[in-house]
Scaffold this active site. Structure first.
Site, PDB file in Angstrom:
ATOM      1  N   ASP A  49       0.842  -1.193   0.000  1.00 31.42           N
ATOM      2  CA  ASP A  49       0.000   0.000   0.000  1.00 31.42           C
ATOM      3  C   ASP A  49       0.881   1.248   0.000  1.00 31.42           C
ATOM      4  OD1 ASP A  49      -2.373  -1.374   0.058  1.00 31.42           O
ATOM      5  OD2 ASP A  49      -2.744  -1.065   2.195  1.00 31.42           O
ATOM      6  N   ARG A  50       0.322   2.324  -0.519  1.00 30.54           N
ATOM      7  CA  ARG A  50       1.002   3.612  -0.459  1.00 30.54           C
ATOM      8  C   ARG A  50       1.251   3.942   1.010  1.00 30.54           C
ATOM      9  NH1 ARG A  50      -2.567   8.444  -1.723  1.00 30.54           N
ATOM     10  NH2 ARG A  50      -3.827   6.639  -2.098  1.00 30.54           N
TER      11      ARG A  50
END
Length: 179
Positions: A49-50
């Protein structure tokens, strides 16, 4: 294993490359040759994930991508993440099994486990999401270091489950792969 304060930039073998991605570094694009990671890898095997740092596995050859990806699908690789959370949960550990999908507004959210399989606006369905959370250390100042072990791979799964369990993720998430 803990990657320590200065993990190696890349560990490589003839078929794959494991690369530590620090917080804030852009991730490579799926299916593109990317030499900026120092291993000349071909494609992503899984995603982060970012705003998450951790180990990213990439394949060097198209033929290796499928078998490496199946390691994640068959639970041959387990993932562990550390998250600093705001708040102090009453439980030392908890296993959460809920639904995951987009809300009518387009944001990812937690649904009841009973909603798994239900059709959502836009045509997608609520998917199963399971995470084991364990308290590693209570800071005493209203924060908790939590180990999260996702058993499914949903977008923002750890953030969503930490918020659902009570404490929300205060800062970034550090990921570590275990075999």
């Amino acid at each position: 294993p803990d990657p320590g304060p200065n993990p190696p930039a890349a560990v490589s073998d003839p078929t794959s490359c494991a690369r530590f991605i620090p917080f804030g570094q852009p991730l490579p694009v799926q299916g593109r040759q990317d030499t900026s990671l120092g291993c000349g890898c071909y494609t992503l095997v899984h995603r982060l994930d970012r705003d998450t740092s951790g180990v990213l596995l990439l394949s060097k050859h198209k033929q290796a991508s499928g078998p490496l990806g199946r390691l994640f699908q068959t639970d041959a690789v387990s993932k562990a993440y550390l998250a600093l959370c705001l708040g102090e949960p009453s439980e030392q550990s908890v296993s959460l099994r809920t639904g995951h999908g987009r809300s009518a507004g387009g944001l990812w959210r937690v649904y009841s486990g009973d909603d798994v399989g239900r059709k959502l606006p836009g045509g997608s369905k609520v998917k199963d999401m399971t995470t084991n959370l364990s308290v590693v250390k209570r800071t005493g100042g209203g924060g908790t270091l939590v180990e999260a072990r996702p058993l499914t791979g949903r977008t923002h799964q750890i953030r969503l489950h930490c918020a659902h369990a009570g404490p929300g993720v205060l800062h970034r998430v550090l990921g570590v792969l275990h075999r």
